[in-house]
Motif scaffolding. Structure first.
Motif, mmCIF file in Angstrom:
data_model
loop_
_atom_site.group_PDB
_atom_site.id
_atom_site.type_symbol
_atom_site.label_atom_id
_atom_site.label_comp_id
_atom_site.label_asym_id
_atom_site.label_seq_id
_atom_site.Cartn_x
_atom_site.Cartn_y
_atom_site.Cartn_z
ATOM 1 N N LEU A 119 12.765 11.436 7.766
ATOM 2 C CA LEU A 119 13.424 10.511 6.886
ATOM 3 C C LEU A 119 14.964 11.076 6.578
ATOM 4 C CD1 LEU A 119 13.241 7.805 5.409
ATOM 5 C CD2 LEU A 119 12.405 9.376 3.311
ATOM 6 N N ASP A 120 14.805 11.924 5.611
ATOM 7 C CA ASP A 120 16.134 12.341 5.293
ATOM 8 C C ASP A 120 17.030 13.104 6.497
ATOM 9 O OD1 ASP A 120 18.351 13.149 3.689
ATOM 10 O OD2 ASP A 120 17.367 14.940 3.060
ATOM 11 N N HIS A 156 20.206 14.263 -3.067
ATOM 12 C CA HIS A 156 19.562 15.407 -3.330
ATOM 13 C C HIS A 156 20.264 16.537 -3.946
ATOM 14 C CE1 HIS A 156 15.471 14.761 -1.996
ATOM 15 N NE2 HIS A 156 15.488 14.418 -0.934
ATOM 16 N N TYR A 157 21.467 16.527 -3.245
ATOM 17 C CA TYR A 157 22.612 17.533 -3.675
ATOM 18 C C TYR A 157 23.035 17.052 -5.174
ATOM 19 C CZ TYR A 157 27.297 19.821 -4.153
ATOM 20 O OH TYR A 157 28.044 20.395 -4.808
ATOM 21 N N LEU A 158 23.582 16.041 -5.454
ATOM 22 C CA LEU A 158 23.855 15.614 -6.625
ATOM 23 C C LEU A 158 22.794 16.202 -7.756
ATOM 24 C CD1 LEU A 158 25.468 12.221 -5.970
ATOM 25 C CD2 LEU A 158 26.735 14.414 -6.496
ATOM 26 N N ASP A 182 25.014 25.459 0.094
ATOM 27 C CA ASP A 182 23.881 25.751 -0.393
ATOM 28 C C ASP A 182 22.639 24.616 0.061
ATOM 29 O OD1 ASP A 182 24.688 28.202 -1.371
ATOM 30 O OD2 ASP A 182 25.379 27.288 -3.007
ATOM 31 N N ASN A 183 23.244 23.387 -0.257
ATOM 32 C CA ASN A 183 22.186 22.176 -0.193
ATOM 33 C C ASN A 183 21.709 22.225 1.253
ATOM 34 O OD1 ASN A 183 21.080 19.869 -1.534
ATOM 35 N ND2 ASN A 183 22.365 18.864 -0.073
ATOM 36 N N GLU A 184 22.496 22.742 2.385
ATOM 37 C CA GLU A 184 21.817 22.644 3.552
ATOM 38 C C GLU A 184 21.036 23.385 3.719
ATOM 39 O OE1 GLU A 184 23.335 21.197 6.628
ATOM 40 O OE2 GLU A 184 24.480 20.043 4.935
ATOM 41 N N ASP A 195 16.199 16.342 11.732
ATOM 42 C CA ASP A 195 17.714 17.099 11.500
ATOM 43 C C ASP A 195 17.661 18.493 11.089
ATOM 44 O OD1 ASP A 195 16.652 16.143 8.890
ATOM 45 O OD2 ASP A 195 18.676 16.500 8.325
ATOM 46 N N ALA A 196 16.346 18.978 10.840
ATOM 47 C CA ALA A 196 16.423 20.286 9.950
ATOM 48 C C ALA A 196 15.599 21.235 10.784
ATOM 49 C CB ALA A 196 15.467 20.241 8.699
ATOM 50 N N GLN A 197 16.043 22.541 10.912
ATOM 51 C CA GLN A 197 15.473 23.678 11.628
ATOM 52 C C GLN A 197 13.854 23.698 11.434
ATOM 53 O OE1 GLN A 197 17.827 27.166 10.769
ATOM 54 N NE2 GLN A 197 19.241 26.867 12.224
ATOM 55 N N ALA A 198 13.607 23.629 10.192
ATOM 56 C CA ALA A 198 12.261 23.721 9.960
ATOM 57 C C ALA A 198 11.448 22.638 10.398
ATOM 58 C CB ALA A 198 11.938 23.778 8.382
ATOM 59 N N GLY A 199 12.072 21.358 10.558
ATOM 60 C CA GLY A 199 11.200 20.281 11.199
ATOM 61 C C GLY A 199 11.306 20.499 12.930
ATOM 62 N N ILE A 200 12.165 20.890 13.493
ATOM 63 C CA ILE A 200 12.155 21.275 14.790
ATOM 64 C C ILE A 200 10.985 22.143 15.045
ATOM 65 C CG2 ILE A 200 13.349 21.918 16.906
ATOM 66 C CD1 ILE A 200 14.253 19.130 15.908
ATOM 67 N N ALA A 201 10.891 23.275 14.325
ATOM 68 C CA ALA A 201 9.918 24.159 14.683
ATOM 69 C C ALA A 201 8.574 23.731 14.185
ATOM 70 C CB ALA A 201 10.324 25.344 13.489
ATOM 71 N N ALA A 202 8.511 22.770 13.289
ATOM 72 C CA ALA A 202 7.185 22.016 13.194
ATOM 73 C C ALA A 202 6.708 21.398 14.373
ATOM 74 C CB ALA A 202 7.200 21.306 11.869
ATOM 75 N N ALA A 203 7.700 20.678 14.843
ATOM 76 C CA ALA A 203 7.375 19.618 15.912
ATOM 77 C C ALA A 203 7.032 20.384 17.016
ATOM 78 C CB ALA A 203 8.631 18.669 16.087
ATOM 79 N N ASN A 204 7.938 21.588 17.479
ATOM 80 C CA ASN A 204 7.527 22.410 18.450
ATOM 81 C C ASN A 204 6.005 23.161 18.174
ATOM 82 O OD1 ASN A 204 9.946 21.894 19.589
ATOM 83 N ND2 ASN A 204 10.982 23.751 19.071
#
Ligand code: B16
Ligand code: MG
Length: 222
Positions: A8-9, A19-21, A38-40, A168-177
């Motif tokens: 989603l995000d 989320h950042y704000l 940091d928010n990245e 869009d996130a590294q953690a998400g790509i790792a999860a999909a892989n």
């Protein structure tokens, strides 16, 4: 490939700015320096883990009760931004791909770490596209664990290797892989180098690419 799963995000909407704000507001109250950089690192990461990371940055150790209070405050602040969202916040050309897949009868699921995914989809008017919404309320293991995407595939009635994931996130790509799915990164190629394929955003995705995916024989991507 028979099923498409969307984060989603950062993929469908840019809620990272809200989320950042909300994190920045809490960080300011606690006297912790917190930047957009940091928010990245908070992208794709569960709310609870984000607060742990923020407190680590400030060298703060707090009681469980205090932790839960700040978690709630951050979310209420975030929800005040979400309340004002509408379809104008859908990222460019996302509807083009969603509409095309729906026309072709391709089942779609949402696979997000957010516990607010359902209300956000409602606010931007995209709920009806998704056969399944797997969010932070439905999983116990956060990305990079593949649980969220495996559950999405199960709800679509498909094998993991028949599924495509947009993340869009590294953690998400790792999860999909780790789930054995075809991972498509949305963002910077150097950041998402583990993805099977990367696009800057959906404006770079041609319908002919979607067609190629739909006619591709699934294989094992791990
Ligand atoms: P919530 P995604 C993730 O969404 C965000 O990227 C991440 O920054 C956020 O902390 C997480 O959701 C939890 O969100 O506080 O709404 O439960 O990218 O997995 O769709
Ligand atoms: Mg994301």
């Amino acid at each position: 490939m028979k099923g498409f799963i969307f984060d989603l995000d950062g993929v469908i909407v840019d809620t990272a700015k809200y989320h950042y704000l909300a994190w920045k507001h809490l960080a300011d109250q606690l006297g912790i320096a917190f930047t957009e950089e940091d928010n990245e690192r908070f992208k794709g990461v569960s709310r609870r883990r984000c607060l742990e990371m923020l407190l680590e940055m400030g060298g703060l150790q707090v009681s469980q009760t205090q932790f839960d209070t700040w978690l709630l405050e951050k979310n209420e602040d975030y929800l005040s931004y979400i309340a004002r969202m509408d379809a104008s916040e859908i990222l460019p050309d996302v509807p083009k791909v969603l509409k095309y897949l729906r026309e072709r009868g391709v089942p779609m699921a949402l696979g997000s770490a957010s516990k607010n995914a359902g209300p956000i989809l409602e606010k931007v008017g995209l709920s009806s596209y998704f056969k399944a919404v797997i969010d932070g309320n439905k999983v116990v293991k956060a990305k990079p664990d593949p649980q969220v995407f495996l559950l999405a595939a199960e709800r679509l009635g498909l094998a993991p290797r028949q599924c495509v994931v947009f993340e869009d996130a590294q953690a998400g790509i790792a999860a999909a892989n780790a789930a054995g799915m075809f991972s498509i990164g949305i963002g910077q190629a150097d950041v998402l180098s583990e993805a099977c394929q990367v696009f800057g955003d959906f404006t770079e995705i041609e319908i002919s690419f979607i067609d190629r995916l739909l006619s591709t024989e699934p294989k094992t991507y791990q």
